[in-house]
Every structure is written in C-alpha cells, then in structure tokens.
Design an enzyme around this catalytic site. Structure first.
Site, PDB file in Angstrom:
ATOM      1  N   ASP A  42      28.120  22.246  26.706  1.00 35.44           N
ATOM      2  CA  ASP A  42      28.422  21.604  25.425  1.00 35.44           C
ATOM      3  C   ASP A  42      28.494  20.085  25.617  1.00 35.44           C
ATOM      4  OD1 ASP A  42      30.832  21.457  26.759  1.00 35.44           O
ATOM      5  OD2 ASP A  42      32.058  22.193  25.099  1.00 35.44           O
ATOM      6  N   SER A  43      28.323  19.630  26.871  1.00 38.07           N
ATOM      7  CA  SER A  43      28.125  18.198  27.120  1.00 38.07           C
ATOM      8  C   SER A  43      26.895  17.697  26.372  1.00 38.07           C
ATOM      9  CB  SER A  43      27.980  17.924  28.622  1.00 38.07           C
ATOM     10  OG  SER A  43      27.029  18.788  29.208  1.00 38.07           O
ATOM     11  N   ASP A  81      27.175  27.707  27.271  1.00 38.94           N
ATOM     12  CA  ASP A  81      28.551  27.183  27.288  1.00 38.94           C
ATOM     13  C   ASP A  81      29.183  27.395  25.916  1.00 38.94           C
ATOM     14  OD1 ASP A  81      30.664  25.933  28.472  1.00 38.94           O
ATOM     15  OD2 ASP A  81      29.873  23.904  28.262  1.00 38.94           O
ATOM     16  N   LYS A 111      29.954  30.676  29.708  1.00 36.81           N
ATOM     17  CA  LYS A 111      31.084  30.000  30.359  1.00 36.81           C
ATOM     18  C   LYS A 111      32.076  29.573  29.289  1.00 36.81           C
ATOM     19  CE  LYS A 111      30.888  25.388  31.719  1.00 36.81           C
ATOM     20  NZ  LYS A 111      32.044  24.867  30.966  1.00 36.81           N
ATOM     21  N   GLU A 113      36.160  27.485  28.852  1.00 37.74           N
ATOM     22  CA  GLU A 113      37.134  26.635  29.537  1.00 37.74           C
ATOM     23  C   GLU A 113      38.526  27.271  29.515  1.00 37.74           C
ATOM     24  OE1 GLU A 113      37.071  22.656  27.950  1.00 37.74           O
ATOM     25  OE2 GLU A 113      34.928  22.415  28.358  1.00 37.74           O
ATOM     26  N   GLU A 180      36.428  21.650  37.990  1.00 42.09           N
ATOM     27  CA  GLU A 180      35.949  20.286  37.691  1.00 42.09           C
ATOM     28  C   GLU A 180      37.020  19.241  37.988  1.00 42.09           C
ATOM     29  OE1 GLU A 180      34.228  19.714  33.785  1.00 42.09           O
ATOM     30  OE2 GLU A 180      34.104  17.540  34.072  1.00 42.09           O
TER      31      GLU A 180
END
Ligand code: KIV
Length: 281
Positions: A42-43, A81, A111, A113, A180
């Site tokens: 999602d970056s 993501d 993925k 978070e 991260e």
C-alpha cells in the site's frame, strides 16, 4: 515458488529476495531479474499516487495494481497488501477482503499490519485457506500512534512487545512475518525463535530475506529516504535528464531525425506533386 519453498529456504539459510512493484513493467523487470517475491504494497499510495501516507489507499486501488503486477510477473510469488480499514473493522471483513485479492487479482498471499491485535483476523484468513503474512515493527498504517515513521523495539520493553507480536502471528497461522525498522539484535531473536520465515526491511542482515521498496531501490521516490535504504540507481534524476534532453531537441528541431520517420513508397511523392499541380487545394 510455494510456501514450502520459502520454508525450505529458511532451513537451508538461503535468503529470499523481495521487492515491491505496483505496475506491469516493474513487475516484469523484477521477474526477469529473478526476484523470489513481489509485494504490491500500500506504499503505492506514496510511491504512485503522491499521498503523504498510506491511509487513503483503497481496496480497489490495491486490487487493480495487483492485477497489473500479476500480468507482468506471471511466475513470481505475488503478495497483496491489505490497506487501512480493510481488515481492522471486523474478522468477517478481513476474510472477505483477503479473498478479493485472491479471487480478483490471483495473488499468492496477503499481508496485513500488526501482531497480537490482529491475530483473530490472521487466524480467520488462514482458516479460510489463504496464506497470510504478518507485518510488525514500524507499521505505516498506524504511524500516527507510533509517533511517525520511526524505528521500533529500541528498548527492552518495546522489543519484548515485538517478540510477543511475532509469536502471536506464528501462533495464529501466519505463514511468514515481515519486521520493519527494528534493531538487528531484536530481529535476530525473532528470526531465531520462529519456525516461519522472518523477512526484514530495515531490520538488519540476520533475517530470512530482505524486502525493499522498488521506488527507493531505483531512486524514484524523492519525498524522503529512510536510513535503511540503499539506492541502487537514480532513475528520478536520469528521467529528468532524459525529459530535459527531449525538450531541448524538440525545440531545436533535432528530433525527430530521418531514422524516426516513415518513407513514402518510391515514385509516389512525384505523383502527389503532379496531382497537386492539377488540383488546387
Ligand atoms: O506497503 C509497503 O510497501 C509495505 C512495506 C513498507 C513493508 O508494507
């Protein structure tokens, strides 16, 4: 590659190579270069759309970019993501949205978070038959709570929280974990104590593989450069230079040259000139 290959790589100590990609050409370059995994992060909100963070990114944007990446890298392990609010609200929504990545974009894994606080979602997604990767440490979707894009786990107490998060991901059925912006000592403890592969971004060398954001690696993202980034190229500057050269050559009539133009069929220009003499335009 399947999850079993990644598990074997962990056992044998072979490092997994992982980059983000958001579009068809970058994905195809990654596949040509032999990358093991691609994350459609999602970056993309920052790297493609110019947002200042990842919060505005939607499920539909992620799905569309995953589809382009899948077309560009048909044989590479692609991870979708899950964007902000696609899994936090309820376990049902998390499963439904994870399933959308599978059904609509043909990803190999998703993925999300978080550790302890999302382990119900991880379990439900895994129970539905999907591969799910946890992401702990600096989690950009909660950067507000973390006080910005800052390294995590730098004290014994916060490192212990990360270790518990890591264990929660494994216990809930995560097939791998991404860590991260965490000191290398802490990521090594996590890697050494988990059966599942532990990958790092800004987490030192003692992990089972490295993820890097393609826009950082290629020197395309100019807003800021995290400490853990090594730029292997400076495509932003090279692109500006190429555009500037193009501007110059167009203005000076140096482009296009003869080799960039089409030729008329032999003898046809003369016929056209004759016809023009007869017919007044
Ligand atoms: O969106 C992304 O690219 C990520 C990385 C920052 C780990 O989640």
């Amino acid at each position: 590659m399947s999850r079993f290959d990644f598990e074997k790589m962990k056992k044998s100590g072979s490092k997994v190579t992982w980059v983000t990609a958001y579009d068809y050409p970058t994905a195809s370059f990654a596949e040509q270069a032999g990358l093991d995994m691609i994350l459609v992060g999602d970056s993309l909100g920052m790297c493609v759309y110019g947002y200042t963070g990842t919060i505005p990114v939607t499920m539909d944007q992620c799905i569309e970019h995953c589809r382009a990446v899948r077309r560009g890298a048909p044989s590479t392990f692609v991870v979708g993501d899950m964007p902000f609010l696609s899994y936090q609200v309820s376990v049902e929504e998390a499963v439904r949205n994870a399933g959308r990545f599978y059904k609509e974009a043909d990803v190999d894994a998703v993925k999300l978070e978080g550790g302890v606080r999302v382990c119900q979602q991880i379990k439900a997604i895994a129970d539905a038959g999907m591969l799910i990767i946890g992401h702990i440490g600096l989690t950009p979707q909660s950067s507000g709570q973390l006080g910005g894009f800052k390294a995590q786990g730098r004290t014994a107490e916060t490192a212990m929280e990360l270790i518990r998060d890591a264990q929660a991901v494994q216990q809930a059925g995560g097939f791998a974990l991404l860590v991260e912006a965490v000191p290398p000592e802490v990521s090594k403890i996590i890697r050494d104590n988990l059966r599942i592969p532990v990958y790092g971004i800004g987490a030192g060398v003692d992990v089972d593989g490295q993820l890097t954001i393609c826009s950082d690696l290629l020197g395309l993202f100019q807003a800021f450069t995290p400490k853990f980034i090594k730029k292997y190229e400076n495509l932003a500057q090279r692109t500006v230079n190429a555009f500037a050269e193009y501007v110059q050559e167009v203005r000076n009539s140096q482009f296009p040259e003869e080799q960039h133009t089409y030729k008329m069929v032999d003898g046809e220009y003369e016929k056209l000139a004759g016809a023009l003499l007869v017919e007044e335009l």
